[in-house]
Design a protein around this motif. Structure first.
Motif, short mmCIF file in Angstrom:
data_model
loop_
_atom_site.label_atom_id
_atom_site.label_comp_id
_atom_site.label_asym_id
_atom_site.label_seq_id
_atom_site.Cartn_x
_atom_site.Cartn_y
_atom_site.Cartn_z
N ARG A 153 0.85 -1.20 0.00
CA ARG A 153 0.00 0.00 0.00
C ARG A 153 0.88 1.24 0.00
NH1 ARG A 153 -5.32 1.48 2.59
NH2 ARG A 153 -5.08 3.64 3.26
N PRO A 154 0.60 2.20 -0.88
CA PRO A 154 1.41 3.42 -0.91
C PRO A 154 1.15 4.29 0.33
CG PRO A 154 -0.42 3.63 -2.43
CD PRO A 154 -0.45 2.22 -1.89
N ASP A 155 2.03 5.23 0.55
CA ASP A 155 1.87 6.14 1.68
C ASP A 155 0.81 7.21 1.40
OD1 ASP A 155 3.91 4.86 3.06
OD2 ASP A 155 5.46 6.16 2.21
N PHE A 156 0.48 7.40 0.13
CA PHE A 156 -0.40 8.49 -0.23
C PHE A 156 -1.22 8.13 -1.46
CE2 PHE A 156 -1.12 12.34 -2.80
CZ PHE A 156 -1.80 13.13 -1.89
N ARG A 157 -2.46 8.56 -1.49
CA ARG A 157 -3.31 8.52 -2.68
C ARG A 157 -4.18 9.77 -2.65
NH1 ARG A 157 -3.25 4.14 -5.98
NH2 ARG A 157 -2.87 2.14 -5.01
N LEU A 158 -4.43 10.32 -3.81
CA LEU A 158 -5.41 11.40 -3.89
C LEU A 158 -6.78 10.76 -3.78
CD1 LEU A 158 -4.08 13.65 -6.77
CD2 LEU A 158 -4.17 14.19 -4.34
N ALA A 159 -7.53 11.12 -2.76
CA ALA A 159 -8.86 10.55 -2.56
C ALA A 159 -9.89 11.39 -3.32
CB ALA A 159 -9.20 10.50 -1.08
N PRO A 160 -10.85 10.75 -3.95
CA PRO A 160 -11.89 11.47 -4.67
C PRO A 160 -12.86 12.14 -3.70
CG PRO A 160 -12.41 9.17 -4.63
CD PRO A 160 -11.03 9.31 -4.00
N GLN A 161 -13.60 13.09 -4.21
CA GLN A 161 -14.70 13.70 -3.46
C GLN A 161 -15.98 13.27 -4.18
OE1 GLN A 161 -14.08 17.87 -2.78
NE2 GLN A 161 -12.53 17.39 -1.27
N PRO A 162 -16.65 12.26 -3.64
CA PRO A 162 -17.83 11.71 -4.31
C PRO A 162 -18.94 12.73 -4.51
CG PRO A 162 -17.06 10.23 -2.61
CD PRO A 162 -16.30 11.51 -2.44
N THR A 163 -19.64 12.57 -5.63
CA THR A 163 -20.84 13.35 -5.93
C THR A 163 -22.05 12.48 -5.57
OG1 THR A 163 -21.00 12.48 -8.17
CG2 THR A 163 -19.66 14.49 -7.85
N ASN A 166 3.48 4.08 -15.61
CA ASN A 166 3.99 5.40 -15.27
C ASN A 166 5.36 5.27 -14.61
OD1 ASN A 166 4.34 8.05 -14.69
ND2 ASN A 166 2.42 8.30 -13.59
N GLN A 167 6.34 5.95 -15.18
CA GLN A 167 7.71 5.92 -14.66
C GLN A 167 8.07 7.20 -13.92
OE1 GLN A 167 9.48 3.23 -14.71
NE2 GLN A 167 8.42 2.03 -16.24
N GLN A 168 7.19 8.18 -13.91
CA GLN A 168 7.45 9.48 -13.28
C GLN A 168 6.77 9.55 -11.92
OE1 GLN A 168 9.22 12.23 -14.32
NE2 GLN A 168 8.65 13.21 -12.40
N GLN A 169 7.47 10.05 -10.93
CA GLN A 169 6.83 10.22 -9.62
C GLN A 169 6.12 11.57 -9.60
OE1 GLN A 169 8.96 9.14 -6.14
NE2 GLN A 169 7.23 9.62 -4.85
N TRP A 170 4.82 11.54 -9.80
CA TRP A 170 4.02 12.76 -9.83
C TRP A 170 3.52 13.14 -8.45
CZ3 TRP A 170 4.41 15.41 -14.10
CH2 TRP A 170 4.67 14.75 -15.29
N LEU A 171 3.37 12.17 -7.57
CA LEU A 171 2.83 12.43 -6.24
C LEU A 171 3.77 11.87 -5.18
CD1 LEU A 171 -0.83 11.30 -6.95
CD2 LEU A 171 -0.01 13.65 -6.78
N PRO A 172 4.01 12.62 -4.11
CA PRO A 172 4.83 12.07 -3.03
C PRO A 172 4.13 10.87 -2.41
CG PRO A 172 3.81 14.14 -2.37
CD PRO A 172 3.49 13.94 -3.81
N GLY A 173 4.89 9.85 -2.06
CA GLY A 173 4.31 8.67 -1.43
C GLY A 173 3.77 7.65 -2.41
N LEU A 174 3.82 7.93 -3.72
CA LEU A 174 3.35 6.98 -4.73
C LEU A 174 4.47 6.80 -5.74
CD1 LEU A 174 0.95 5.25 -5.62
CD2 LEU A 174 0.16 7.20 -6.97
N PRO A 175 5.45 5.98 -5.37
CA PRO A 175 6.63 5.83 -6.23
C PRO A 175 6.35 5.00 -7.48
CG PRO A 175 6.79 4.35 -4.37
CD PRO A 175 5.55 5.18 -4.16
N PRO A 176 7.02 5.34 -8.58
CA PRO A 176 6.89 4.54 -9.80
C PRO A 176 7.75 3.28 -9.69
CG PRO A 176 8.33 6.42 -10.18
CD PRO A 176 7.83 6.53 -8.76
N PRO A 177 7.57 2.32 -10.55
CA PRO A 177 6.56 2.35 -11.60
C PRO A 177 5.20 1.93 -11.05
CG PRO A 177 7.81 0.34 -11.78
CD PRO A 177 8.41 1.13 -10.65
N TYR A 178 4.15 2.48 -11.64
CA TYR A 178 2.81 2.00 -11.32
C TYR A 178 1.98 1.99 -12.59
CZ TYR A 178 1.76 7.02 -10.87
OH TYR A 178 1.64 8.37 -11.08
N VAL A 179 0.99 1.12 -12.58
CA VAL A 179 0.20 0.85 -13.77
C VAL A 179 -1.16 1.54 -13.65
CG1 VAL A 179 -0.94 -0.95 -15.12
CG2 VAL A 179 1.33 -1.36 -14.13
N VAL A 180 -1.53 2.27 -14.68
CA VAL A 180 -2.87 2.81 -14.82
C VAL A 180 -3.50 2.04 -15.98
CG1 VAL A 180 -4.27 4.84 -15.30
CG2 VAL A 180 -2.15 5.07 -13.97
#
Length: 151
Positions: free
Chosen positions: A6-16, A75-89
């Motif tokens: 589990r990563p240290d960080f994820r951007l959480a959505p704001q549900p509608t 994704n090979q770029q670390q765009w967010l702290p706590g979510l290190p690459p590589p990760y798959v979208v």
């Protein structure tokens, strides 16, 4: 197969109002996808009207949570702290309706082993607190547990 931590960080959505069921169904282990009661088709992202038949007789319905990888990027770029690459979208084509795709992450697989057509299943990560809690649906190869071990 790879392992998953589990990563240290994820951007959480704001549900509608329309998306709340999708983001909270994981509390019960359910991938809830909008379905039209009139034409019988699932659709995603959720909305108040079926885009196929324009009916307003729609609502969330539990799915099997299974599907196949329809497309992906590593994704090979670390765009967010706590979510290190590589990760798959990836775009996951749901088993219930091949026209319905959910964009998510595929984990517990070595990115070099990922292929279009890989069978995957959902699991959920809980993020946030109180009223802001959400259960983010993630996918892993069928038969792999949360830690990446064969189940």
């Amino acid at each position: 197969m790879g392992t998953y931590a589990r990563p240290d960080f994820r951007l959480a959505p704001q549900p509608t109002a329309e998306s709340a069921a999708f983001w909270t169904g994981g509390e019960r282990g359910e991938l809830l996808i909008s379905k039209c009661s009139d034409c019988g088709h699932f659709f995603h992202p959720p909305g108040p009207v079926c885009f196929r038949c324009r009916s307003r007789n729609v609502g969330p319905e539990a799915t099997s949570g299974r599907g196949v990888v329809a497309a992906y990027t590593i994704n090979q770029q670390q765009w967010l702290p706590g979510l290190p690459p590589p990760y798959v979208v990836a775009m996951i084509e749901l088993a219930e309706d091949r026209d319905v795709r959910v964009t998510s992450s595929v984990v517990a697989v070595d990115p070099a082993d990922l292929v279009v057509g890989l069978e995957v299943e959902v699991f959920f990560e809980e993020w946030g607190e109180g009223e802001d809690r959400v259960w983010i649906p993630l996918f892993r190869p069928v038969g792999i547990n949360d830690q990446g071990a064969t189940a």
